[in-house]
Design an enzyme around this catalytic site. Structure first.
Site: not given
Ligand code: TSX
Ligand code: MN
Length: 595
Positions: A71, A211, A220, A240, A262, A264, A266-268, A287, A377, A379, A410, A504, A506
């Site tokens: 963008r 793009y 967007k 958003h 961005s 952080c 979000k999709t995860n 999104d 970036n 996609r 972050r 992740y 957790e």
């Molecule tokens: O997406 C992430 N999340 C949300 C998941 C649901 N990421 C990736 C960010 C870039 C897009 C993360 N990175 C998250 C997170 O909760 N936390 C972190 C930081 C992190 C990175 C590696 C480890 C731990 C935390 N590794 C170990 O603990 C082994």
């Molecule tokens: Mn977005």
């Protein structure tokens, strides 16, 4: 389909005018069918814009001009009648002057090409929260991506009828095929990009870029910048935010919306696999959320999109197995690396680059070069319904009821793992102070604090001070059940610079506490900044984490917070007519931190 299949006089008139200006050789109305998509993909394969991915059925590989990979915020304009309506955080230009400038760019810009008419619906077709757009484009790549990202084709024209309202979206890559000029794999006008919004007219003119965020105008440009103005005018919210459903072991379900800047994850989070036994997370959207108060007083949200336009690098079976399964077929990959046997690869995919890898620049990959194989970036464009954990209600035209709204960023310090707002206006305050430290992926220095209120700074189509007022007004509605607000930070680090929280899956432990707070059973303790989990209230069963780490994660360090306040004050004061209520909240916070 032929242009004469359009029986909406105002739509027909607008198309005719745009045809006169852009001078395409042909006009084609998209019906949205699979046959049509096959035909268009075939054309891109023959021209070299697409490569087939033998390892992924129905999937294609595209690579952009290196000057057109993201963008372009500097070339993004909000052309409202008055500069004050766009506010200090948007580029503003006079709508008439900008139209004049753009008309010169669009004049003849589609010569030698076909103009594609894309009727699309943001949200389920005909739904009470849905809105229709028509995108005119000279890019087949755009047509094929729009077909994944939106509900597109004849059914939308039917829903529009003879006089339905629609957002006018005009797009040209700005590379007319004048006599003697050959097409390129990725045509664009990289040095003259304009992404221009006319909020009063509900129109978007996008020139020069192919793009995603610049060219797939439903996303967007429409669903956030134009829709935020419609939402303000009509009393709803265009945000958003991801939307997820979370179900406890007893089968009780709640929905959460969440806004993050961005990088952080979000999709995860939207597709999270909980580590807590018996808990389930399902995806409504990753999104954008359109929300309004329902008849029963609850806040209802839809995902206006139909697909995911996600960042590929960093996506792996470890970080997001559901995304990896979503993109196994019927996916368009842009600017990733490709393998000789017809698969894709990127940094952070979770395994070593295979022999013979070709970079996004179409060069042999040299790991010693220090240059990445995939653009940071890069996609994927994939159908939402292919997500293995797509929520059963994701297409409910009435939306899903939202119990909690999360903000996050972050932050290596200061901000605890999770805290809860005291009430609606405190929640709006939390949204207004969202900030995030930059990562290597973003341009500029690493670790710099960027303010990004509601993660909407690049996406609000009007004055952000007015946007905060709108959020406060939305909470003043009587007879409604407010969602709870939370601020989370997965990224706090210890003194050695190590992440304190495993993140992740957790993160389900944090979501469980939020769920239980909504149920009225989760325990909290008050702090200066809001409510923290009470000792023992966060379920840490089976998690190897030290007591010191947990203590650090949930610490509110008054000195650190007080150090943040002047920056927030400067930011708030940068607006004229900033809401008094939020300024008072800042004074309230400062006073509490000092005692
Ligand atoms: O997406 C992430 N999340 C949300 C998941 C649901 N990421 C990736 C960010 C870039 C897009 C993360 N990175 C998250 C997170 O909760 N936390 C972190 C930081 C992190 C990175 C590696 C480890 C731990 C935390 N590794 C170990 O603990 C082994
Ligand atoms: Mn977005």
């Amino acid at each position: 389909m032929h242009l004469d299949s359009i029986n909406h006089p105002k739509l027909r008139t607008w198309i005719d005018e745009m045809v006169q200006m852009c001078m395409p050789d042909d006009v084609y109305v998209c019906d949205g069918s699979q046959e049509e998509a096959n035909r268009l993909s075939e054309r891109l394969l023959r021209s070299g814009s697409f490569k087939k991915l033998e390892k992924r059925p129905g999937s294609f590989y595209a690579f952009s001009d290196p000057g057109d990979v993201a963008r372009v915020e500097n070339n993004t304009y909000i052309c409202s009648r008055f500069r004050e309506e766009a506010g200090p955080t948007n580029n503003w230009a006079d709508p008439q002057e900008m139209k004049g400038e753009l008309m010169q760019r669009f004049f003849g810009s589609m010569r030698g090409r076909t103009m594609y008419v894309i009727p699309f619906s943001m949200g389920p077709i005909g739904g009470p929260l849905s809105h229709i757009g028509i995108e005119l484009t000279d890019s087949i790549y755009v047509v094929l991506n729009m077909r994944i990202m939106t509900r597109m084709g004849s059914k939308v024209l039917e829903a529009l009828g003879r006089d339905g309202t629609f957002v006018k979206c005009l797009h040209s890559v700005g590379y007319p095929l004048t006599p003697g000029r050959h097409d390129k794999p990725w045509p664009c006008d990289a040095n003259n990009k304009y992404i221009v919004h006319f909020p009063e007219e509900r129109a978007i003119w996008s020139y020069g870029s192919g793009y995603g965020g610049n060219a797939l105008l439903g996303k967007k440009c429409f669903a956030l910048r134009i829709a935020s103005v419609m939402a303000r005018d009509q009393g709803w919210l265009a945000e958003h935010m991801l939307i997820l459903g979370i179900t406890n072991p007893e089968g009780k379900k709640r929905y959460i919306a969440a806004a993050f800047p961005s990088a952080c994850g979000k999709t995860n989070l939207a597709m999270l696999v909980p580590t807590l036994p018996g808990w389930k997370v399902e995806t409504v959207g990753d999104d954008i959320a359109w929300m309004r108060w329902g008849e029963d007083g609850q806040l209802y949200a839809i995902n206006p999109e139909y697909g995911y336009f996600g960042v590929a690098p960093g996506t792996s079976m470890q970080s997001n197995p559901n995304a990896m399964k979503t993109i196994e077929k019927n996916t368009i990959f842009t600017n990733v690396a490709r393998t000789p046997d017809g698969d894709v690869w990127w940094e952070g995919i979770g395994y070593d680059p295979p022999e013979g890898l070709i970079t996004w620049l179409q060069e042999p990959y040299d790991p010693k070069s220090g240059k990445p194989a995939a653009h940071p970036n890069a996609r994927f464009t994939a159908p939402a319904k292919q997500c293995p954990v797509i929520d059963p209600a994701w297409e409910d035209p009435n939306g899903v009821p939202i119990s909690a709204i999360l903000f996050g960023g972050r932050r290596a310090g200061t901000v605890p793992l999770v805290h809860e707002a005291m009430d609606w206006s405190h929640g709006v305050f939390m949204g207004a102070i969202v900030s995030s430290e930059t990562t290597a992926a973003a341009s500029g220095a690493v670790g710099q604090l960027r303010r990004d209120p509601f993660a909407m700074l690049p996406f609000c189509g009007y004055n952000m001070a007015d946007y905060f007022h709108h959020w406060l007004r939305m909470g003043e509605r009587t007879g409604v059940k407010h969602p709870k607000f939370y601020y989370v930070n997965w990224f706090r680090k210890n003194k050695e610079g190590k992440f304190l929280w495993p993140g992740y899956g957790e993160n389900s432990r944090v979501l469980k506490w939020i769920f239980e707070r909504c149920e009225g059973i989760g325990k909290a303790q008050e702090s200066a900044i809001g409510n923290l989990p009470a000792p023992g209230a966060l379920d840490l069963t089976g998690l190897k984490i030290s007591e010191e780490a947990m203590k650090e994660l949930l610490t509110v360090n008054a000195e650190e917070w007080l150090a943040d306040i002047p920056g927030i004050r400067v930011f708030f004061n940068s607006f004229d007519d900033f809401p008094e209520q939020l300024m008072e909240r800042l004074d309230w916070l400062e006073k509490r931190l000092k005692t």
